[in-house]
Design an enzyme around this catalytic site. Sequence first.
Site, short mmCIF file in Angstrom:
data_model
loop_
_atom_site.label_atom_id
_atom_site.label_comp_id
_atom_site.label_asym_id
_atom_site.label_seq_id
_atom_site.Cartn_x
_atom_site.Cartn_y
_atom_site.Cartn_z
CG ASN A 1 -0.19 -0.13 2.50
OD1 ASN A 1 0.58 0.77 2.86
ND2 ASN A 1 -0.35 -1.24 3.20
CG ASP B 1 -6.52 -5.31 6.18
OD1 ASP B 1 -6.02 -5.33 7.32
OD2 ASP B 1 -7.07 -4.31 5.69
CE LYS C 1 7.92 -11.50 -14.60
NZ LYS C 1 8.62 -10.87 -15.69
N PRO D 1 -2.48 -12.03 10.12
CG PRO D 1 -0.48 -12.45 11.25
CD PRO D 1 -1.11 -12.50 9.89
CG ASP D 2 -6.22 -7.16 13.65
OD1 ASP D 2 -5.38 -6.42 14.22
OD2 ASP D 2 -7.31 -6.74 13.22
CB ILE D 3 -0.19 -6.91 14.63
CG1 ILE D 3 0.36 -7.69 13.45
CG2 ILE D 3 0.87 -6.70 15.71
CD1 ILE D 3 1.33 -6.91 12.58
CG PHE E 1 -2.79 5.26 13.59
CD1 PHE E 1 -2.17 5.18 14.82
CD2 PHE E 1 -2.69 6.45 12.87
CE1 PHE E 1 -1.45 6.26 15.33
CE2 PHE E 1 -1.98 7.53 13.36
CZ PHE E 1 -1.36 7.43 14.59
CE LYS F 1 -11.03 -0.09 11.49
NZ LYS F 1 -10.19 0.61 10.54
CE LYS G 1 -8.88 -4.02 14.34
NZ LYS G 1 -7.71 -3.89 13.47
O1 C5P Z 1 -8.99 -2.94 10.98
P1 C5P Z 1 -7.97 -2.05 10.39
O2 C5P Z 1 -6.96 -2.75 9.56
O3 C5P Z 1 -8.52 -0.85 9.66
O4 C5P Z 1 -7.20 -1.44 11.65
C1 C5P Z 1 -6.14 -0.57 11.50
C2 C5P Z 1 -5.26 -0.69 12.71
O5 C5P Z 1 -4.95 -2.06 12.95
C3 C5P Z 1 -3.92 0.00 12.56
O6 C5P Z 1 -3.53 0.44 13.84
C4 C5P Z 1 -3.02 -1.12 12.05
O7 C5P Z 1 -1.65 -0.86 12.38
C5 C5P Z 1 -3.57 -2.31 12.78
N1 C5P Z 1 -3.48 -3.59 12.05
C6 C5P Z 1 -2.68 -4.59 12.54
N2 C5P Z 1 -2.63 -5.81 11.91
C7 C5P Z 1 -3.35 -6.02 10.79
C8 C5P Z 1 -4.17 -5.02 10.28
C9 C5P Z 1 -4.21 -3.81 10.93
O8 C5P Z 1 -2.00 -4.38 13.55
N3 C5P Z 1 -3.27 -7.20 10.17
#
Ligand code: C5P
Length: 401
Positions: A210, A279, A289, A305-307, A323, A337, A341
């Site tokens: 991105n 995501d 390739k 994984p959603d960190i 953020f 959120k 979260k």
């Molecule tokens: O749900 P969303 O992706 O919009 O949330 C954004 C927030 O979650 C940001 O703080 C981003 O750094 C964190 N994030 C994360 N791991 C992911 C996706 C988003 O830590 N896989």
Amino acid sequence: MNTLTHKKMILGITGSIAAYKSADLVRRLREQGADVRVVMTAAATKFITPLTLQAVSGQRVHIHLLDVHAEAAMGHIELARWAEVVLIAPCSADFLAKLTYGQADDLLSTLCLATTAPISVAPAMNQQMWQAPITQENCQRLQQRGLKILGPTSGSQACGETGIGRMLDPLELVHCLQDLFQSGPLQGKKVLITAGPTREDIDPVRFISNRSSGRMGYAIAEAALAQGAQVTLVSGPVSLSPPSGVHKVSVYSAQDMYEAVMTYIPTTDIFIAVAAVADYRPVQQATQKLKKNEAHLQLNLERTPDILATVANLPTPPFTVGFAAETHHLADYAHSKLKHKKLDMIVANLVGIEGIGFESEDNALSIFWNGGSIELPRKSKKELANQLLEIIIERFLRVCS
Ligand code: C5P
């Protein structure tokens, strides 16, 4: 402001195999802006050459107490007065004993007696020698006199044994010294920040990513440092240099970022997730390739994984700030959120608007927490980072004290 910038420092090196790490330590200290003068004991010169230390410090190395030429240039008393801080790394069991009893039979021990600068020592020795009651007693007495004992840590030793006695790594020593001089509301606190984009490989030459520049996260890291925190910055690929004094961990993919964050999180007080983490990632990465044989190509993607959510849902999470970069319905998405979260705070910004957000110097932020919110209108990311940090500190001290 980096706390070691322009600090006049004597690095004392004594006779231990860990002396081989001292060259790297000098380099790390100089990276932080410290003015380092090396003083070696005779035993230290058996492990690492003065020439090496002279090359990395860019200064003459001091070894002898009764050296006519050395005394004419910068004598031992002058050197003792010059120093703002003394670090002895590695510090052998013998030198610990010398310090305890105030001996002054070589240059380094004489300097330690003659200086009013704070002294820190990083012991390095065989684990049995470290555990010996007399060594422990010496350390206690030194601590009572205000000396700082940094480490040692445990692990495999040069002698083939395993146990406590290894010198702390150069970077850890630098952080300890920074802590000594830090002041500000986040003094002694550890802040972990993620920044930049991540890259999710499709094949050896293509990836999904991105437009995040990393500027906001880097500015927040600098602001946290200025407030006295010990800052670790886990950064995806960006073209920025980290502020000096920040410990940067470079990562590539969301999975790498997740693993790096989980390594540091147990000792983190405040976690600020600024990174634009991908995501989704390809379920499979092609080893060669991909060829454009077909009119259409479908990529099969899976969630990364959603960190942030993982950290916020730990049994004892740090103060956690997320953020939210949105193109519309900013407040609604941010509130949802914050709740889902389980965050302490969320910082929302609009993206897709000319002049702010991704790839821009400026930003505008809306900050939400349980029971409150504040708007920070358009400014440079640096200015916003400082304002944001003040708000985070106020909430952190309220929630965590
Ligand atoms: O749900 P969303 O992706 O919009 O949330 C954004 C927030 O979650 C940001 O703080 C981003 O750094 C964190 N994030 C994360 N791991 C992911 C996706 C988003 O830590 N896989």
